[in-house]
Design a protein around this motif. Structure first.
Motif, short mmCIF file in Angstrom:
data_model
loop_
_atom_site.label_atom_id
_atom_site.label_comp_id
_atom_site.label_asym_id
_atom_site.label_seq_id
_atom_site.Cartn_x
_atom_site.Cartn_y
_atom_site.Cartn_z
N ASN A 83 0.79 -1.23 0.00
CA ASN A 83 0.00 0.00 0.00
C ASN A 83 0.82 1.28 0.00
N LEU A 84 2.11 1.19 0.28
CA LEU A 84 2.94 2.38 0.44
C LEU A 84 4.31 2.17 -0.19
N LYS A 85 5.00 3.29 -0.42
CA LYS A 85 6.38 3.23 -0.88
C LYS A 85 7.25 2.56 0.19
N GLY A 86 8.11 1.67 -0.23
CA GLY A 86 9.09 1.07 0.67
C GLY A 86 10.40 1.83 0.63
N GLY A 87 11.45 1.26 1.22
CA GLY A 87 12.73 1.95 1.20
C GLY A 87 13.75 1.32 2.11
N ILE A 88 14.86 2.02 2.28
CA ILE A 88 15.95 1.58 3.14
C ILE A 88 15.67 2.01 4.58
N LEU B 248 -5.29 -10.53 4.70
CA LEU B 248 -4.04 -10.52 3.94
C LEU B 248 -4.19 -9.62 2.72
N ARG B 249 -3.20 -8.78 2.51
CA ARG B 249 -3.19 -7.86 1.37
C ARG B 249 -1.91 -8.12 0.60
N PHE B 250 -2.05 -8.37 -0.69
CA PHE B 250 -0.89 -8.71 -1.51
C PHE B 250 -0.66 -7.66 -2.58
N LYS B 251 0.60 -7.39 -2.84
CA LYS B 251 0.99 -6.41 -3.83
C LYS B 251 1.02 -7.02 -5.22
N GLY B 252 0.34 -6.40 -6.18
CA GLY B 252 0.49 -6.76 -7.58
C GLY B 252 0.34 -8.23 -7.84
N GLY B 253 1.13 -8.72 -8.79
CA GLY B 253 1.13 -10.13 -9.11
C GLY B 253 2.15 -10.88 -8.29
N THR B 254 2.31 -12.16 -8.61
CA THR B 254 3.24 -12.98 -7.85
C THR B 254 4.68 -12.58 -8.15
N GLY B 255 5.51 -12.67 -7.14
CA GLY B 255 6.94 -12.48 -7.33
C GLY B 255 7.42 -11.05 -7.37
N GLN B 256 6.55 -10.06 -7.11
CA GLN B 256 6.94 -8.66 -7.24
C GLN B 256 7.36 -8.08 -5.87
N ASN B 257 8.26 -8.71 -5.22
CA ASN B 257 8.53 -8.33 -3.83
C ASN B 257 9.88 -8.86 -3.38
N THR B 258 10.09 -8.99 -2.10
CA THR B 258 11.25 -9.50 -1.37
C THR B 258 11.84 -8.42 -0.49
N VAL C 295 5.73 -7.96 0.00
CA VAL C 295 4.52 -8.34 -0.72
C VAL C 295 3.27 -7.85 0.03
N GLY C 296 3.41 -7.64 1.35
CA GLY C 296 2.29 -7.20 2.18
C GLY C 296 2.49 -5.80 2.70
N THR C 297 2.11 -5.57 3.96
CA THR C 297 2.10 -4.23 4.52
C THR C 297 2.97 -4.14 5.77
N ALA C 298 3.52 -2.94 5.97
CA ALA C 298 4.21 -2.61 7.22
C ALA C 298 3.28 -1.88 8.17
N THR C 299 2.11 -1.49 7.70
CA THR C 299 1.14 -0.75 8.49
C THR C 299 -0.12 -1.57 8.69
N ILE C 300 -0.87 -1.20 9.73
CA ILE C 300 -2.06 -1.97 10.13
C ILE C 300 -3.28 -1.43 9.41
N GLY C 301 -3.94 -2.29 8.63
CA GLY C 301 -5.13 -1.88 7.91
C GLY C 301 -4.86 -0.69 7.00
N ASP C 302 -5.78 0.29 7.05
CA ASP C 302 -5.63 1.49 6.24
C ASP C 302 -5.09 2.67 7.03
N ALA D 11 7.21 -7.02 11.78
CA ALA D 11 7.03 -5.72 11.13
C ALA D 11 6.27 -5.78 9.82
N LEU D 12 6.12 -6.96 9.24
CA LEU D 12 5.47 -7.10 7.93
C LEU D 12 4.43 -8.21 7.98
N ARG D 13 3.32 -7.98 7.31
CA ARG D 13 2.27 -9.00 7.22
C ARG D 13 1.84 -9.11 5.77
N PRO D 14 2.10 -10.28 5.12
CA PRO D 14 2.83 -11.44 5.62
C PRO D 14 4.34 -11.31 5.34
#
Length: 331
Positions: free
Chosen positions: A157-162, A221-231, A183-190, A261-264
């Motif tokens: 749901n949000l920009k990631g980073g270092i 569970l909230r997933f970003k985009g398609g499969t494999g677009q994460n890590t 692939v998921g969120t660092a924040t709770i709900g919205d 810190a991340l779900r999932p």
């Protein structure tokens, strides 16, 4: 204490990015050869020279760790770091030669809006160049958010980073460095609250604590985009004295920080990797009890580093780019 991984004596960090391509490289450079290991709990990792970090393998020390964007193309970043280290006379001695030992992990940032012509075979990937630039820039300061390997990173749901954080343990300082591309969120709900809130120190990612309640839908569970677009890829380090086997235990325990810190976390198409390194600069060896404290501290600081990386990020200037936490919730 800067609340950065460079609070660990013997660790420097350098970063470089390509803004047009929306990708980058982060290098943790060790001032002298350092004991290290790794734990890989994601189901689809992209790595280089990680097998030699297993406790039973011969090589005992490494010169640097590379975290990079670019998916498999990003693995060439270690070439640039090796070239820079060779110019410094660093590396594993073999007769008259020295071979720099530079393990690496990569994340997927190919669909974030940046221009990446090498994915069509029309140009060379920039990662060797970025790796050398990052090594050259290694210092005590670490830019958080949209920088280095986290430049093109996102969450659901949000920009990631270092992100980075540190803390003291009885036998030494423990620090974490992470590129958050979950692939998921660092924040709770919205809302603005971070899953890592219980571990926050001194308002380092907003000081908002837990929400008044966690609703059942917040656990969907909230997933970003398609499969494999994460890590999500990370390094935890300490200046305590550890063996290679103890570093392995440290890396395994630090993965708890990703789960906090991340779900999932640790999904089938995540490449979640945590390196662990011990510079030994404190001079304090660690027995089983001291190692347990270091492991607990490593998980805590990694959870904090994840939240700091998202909290500090700025959005990319591309159509459809993920908003930054600060865009959604203020300064």
């Amino acid at each position: 204490m800067r609340n950065l991984i460079t609070d660990v004596r013997g660790v420097l960090v350098g970063q470089a990015h390509d803004a047009q391509a929306a990708t980058g490289v982060t290098v943790a450079l060790f001032e002298r050869p350092t004991v290290a290991s790794v734990a890989i709990l994601g189901g689809a990792p992209g790595t280089r020279d990680t097998s030699l970090l297993e406790p039973e393998m011969t090589v005992e020390h490494i010169d640097a760790i590379v975290l990079s964007g670019g998916s498999a193309w990003g693995l060439s970043a270690a070439d640039g770091v090796m070239a820079w280290l060779a110019g410094q006379g660093r590396g594993f001695p073999i007769g008259p030669l020295r071979v720099p030992i530079v393990p690496q992990a990569i994340l997927f940032d190919l669909l974030n809006g940046g221009d990446k012509p090498w994915t069509k075979g029309t140009t060379e990937p920039p990662y060797r160049r970025l790796g050398a630039l990052a090594a050259e820039a290694a210092a005590l300061d670490v830019e958080l958010g949209t920088a280095g390997a986290g430049f093109g990173a996102t969450t659901q749901n949000l920009k990631g980073g270092i992100g980075s954080a540190s803390a003291r343990a009885a036998t030494g300082v423990v620090g974490a460095l992470v590129a958050v591309n979950a692939v998921g969120t660092a924040t709770i709900g919205d809302g603005q609250h971070f899953w890592a809130a219980p571990y926050e120190q001194a308002g380092e990612f907003g000081g908002h604590g837990w929400p008044a309640a966690i609703a059942p839908e917040d656990l969907d569970l909230r997933f970003k985009g398609g499969t494999g677009q994460n890590t999500t890829i990370a390094l935890v380090a300490t200046d305590a004295v550890l063996t290679k086997a103890q570093c392995k235990r440290l890396a395994l325990a630090a993965h708890d920080g990703l789960a906090r810190a991340l779900r999932p976390a640790h999904g089938a198409l995540d490449g979640d990797v945590v390196f662990a390194a011990a510079t030994g600069r404190s001079g304090a060896p660690s027995d089983a009890f001291a190692l347990t404290e270091l492991c607990t501290t490593a998980a805590d600081v990694l959870a904090r580093a994840v939240a700091r990386g998202v909290h500090a990020a700025t959005a990319l200037p591309f159509p459809g780019a993920k908003p930054a936490w600060r865009d959604r919730f203020g300064g």
